[in-house]
Design a protein around this motif. Sequence first.
Motif, short mmCIF file in Angstrom:
data_model
loop_
_atom_site.label_atom_id
_atom_site.label_comp_id
_atom_site.label_asym_id
_atom_site.label_seq_id
_atom_site.Cartn_x
_atom_site.Cartn_y
_atom_site.Cartn_z
N LEU A 255 1.11 -1.33 -0.02
CA LEU A 255 -0.10 0.08 0.07
C LEU A 255 0.87 1.28 -0.02
O LEU A 255 1.65 1.51 1.19
N GLU A 256 0.86 1.89 -1.32
CA GLU A 256 1.69 3.09 -1.00
C GLU A 256 0.83 4.54 -1.09
O GLU A 256 0.10 4.64 -2.43
N VAL A 257 0.86 4.97 -0.37
CA VAL A 257 -0.12 6.24 0.01
C VAL A 257 0.75 7.55 -0.29
O VAL A 257 1.77 7.84 0.23
N LYS A 258 0.22 8.38 -0.91
CA LYS A 258 0.49 9.80 -1.14
C LYS A 258 -0.37 10.83 -0.51
O LYS A 258 -1.51 10.86 -0.93
N TYR A 259 0.00 11.53 0.50
CA TYR A 259 -0.68 12.61 1.16
C TYR A 259 -0.60 13.78 0.40
O TYR A 259 0.69 14.48 0.68
N LEU A 260 -1.36 14.35 -0.26
CA LEU A 260 -1.37 15.36 -1.12
C LEU A 260 -1.56 16.75 -0.36
O LEU A 260 -0.76 17.78 -0.58
N LYS A 261 -2.79 16.71 0.14
CA LYS A 261 -3.21 17.89 0.86
C LYS A 261 -3.84 17.34 2.22
O LYS A 261 -4.43 16.26 2.04
N GLU B 88 -15.22 19.59 -2.18
CA GLU B 88 -15.33 20.23 -3.58
C GLU B 88 -14.43 19.23 -4.73
O GLU B 88 -14.47 20.01 -5.77
N GLY B 89 -14.43 18.11 -4.41
CA GLY B 89 -13.96 17.33 -5.59
C GLY B 89 -12.18 17.28 -5.72
O GLY B 89 -11.58 16.65 -6.66
N VAL B 90 -11.76 18.08 -4.78
CA VAL B 90 -10.17 17.98 -4.69
C VAL B 90 -9.46 16.76 -4.24
O VAL B 90 -9.96 16.44 -3.02
N VAL B 91 -8.44 15.96 -5.12
CA VAL B 91 -7.68 14.83 -4.40
C VAL B 91 -7.08 15.39 -3.24
O VAL B 91 -6.18 16.27 -3.48
N ARG B 92 -7.07 14.68 -1.92
CA ARG B 92 -6.46 15.13 -1.06
C ARG B 92 -5.40 14.04 -0.70
O ARG B 92 -4.27 14.28 -0.11
N SER B 93 -5.66 12.76 -1.18
CA SER B 93 -4.63 11.56 -1.06
C SER B 93 -4.87 10.53 -2.01
O SER B 93 -6.02 10.36 -2.30
#
Length: 159
Positions: free
Chosen positions: A85-91, A124-129
């Motif tokens: 599981l590779e998670v990217k925390y964007l916001k 709002e549909g913004v990708v957070r992770s």
Amino acid sequence: MKKINNGYVSLKDYNCFGCSPNNGIGLRLHFYSEGDFVISKWTPSPDFEGYHNVLHGGIQATLLDEIANWTIIHLLKRTGVTNSLEVKYLKSVFIHRGEITIKAKIIASDKNTATVFAEILDCEGVVRSNATVCYTTFSENIAVNKFHFPGFESFKLEE
């Protein structure tokens, strides 16, 4: 969107942290089919906070892993176990902003593996992770006999 029936509810002592409706401290997720995607909507509460008003990263990873498994069940008619599981925390996912959307799709599969791409979007549909989740998959027979899987028929779409 059509709701995917939770076939696990027929199992005695079913208490999954991610999807059991009876786990008092769990996420209690429901899943829906929409084309090539499996989707869930969930409203985080302060009980799942890391930093003040921010959804804990471990909970985000759990949300992404859980929907990935349901995606394999629904779209591939297989089940399995997570091998990476590779998670990217964007916001940051802010709890006070309300309902989030978790969605996933299959990006690769063969006889014994499947790779799922999953993401968490804010109101709002913004990708957070997002995450790339790799599974070792196995047949329904193995799942039923070794892991108490209730069978794919119990995961039908609700009408």
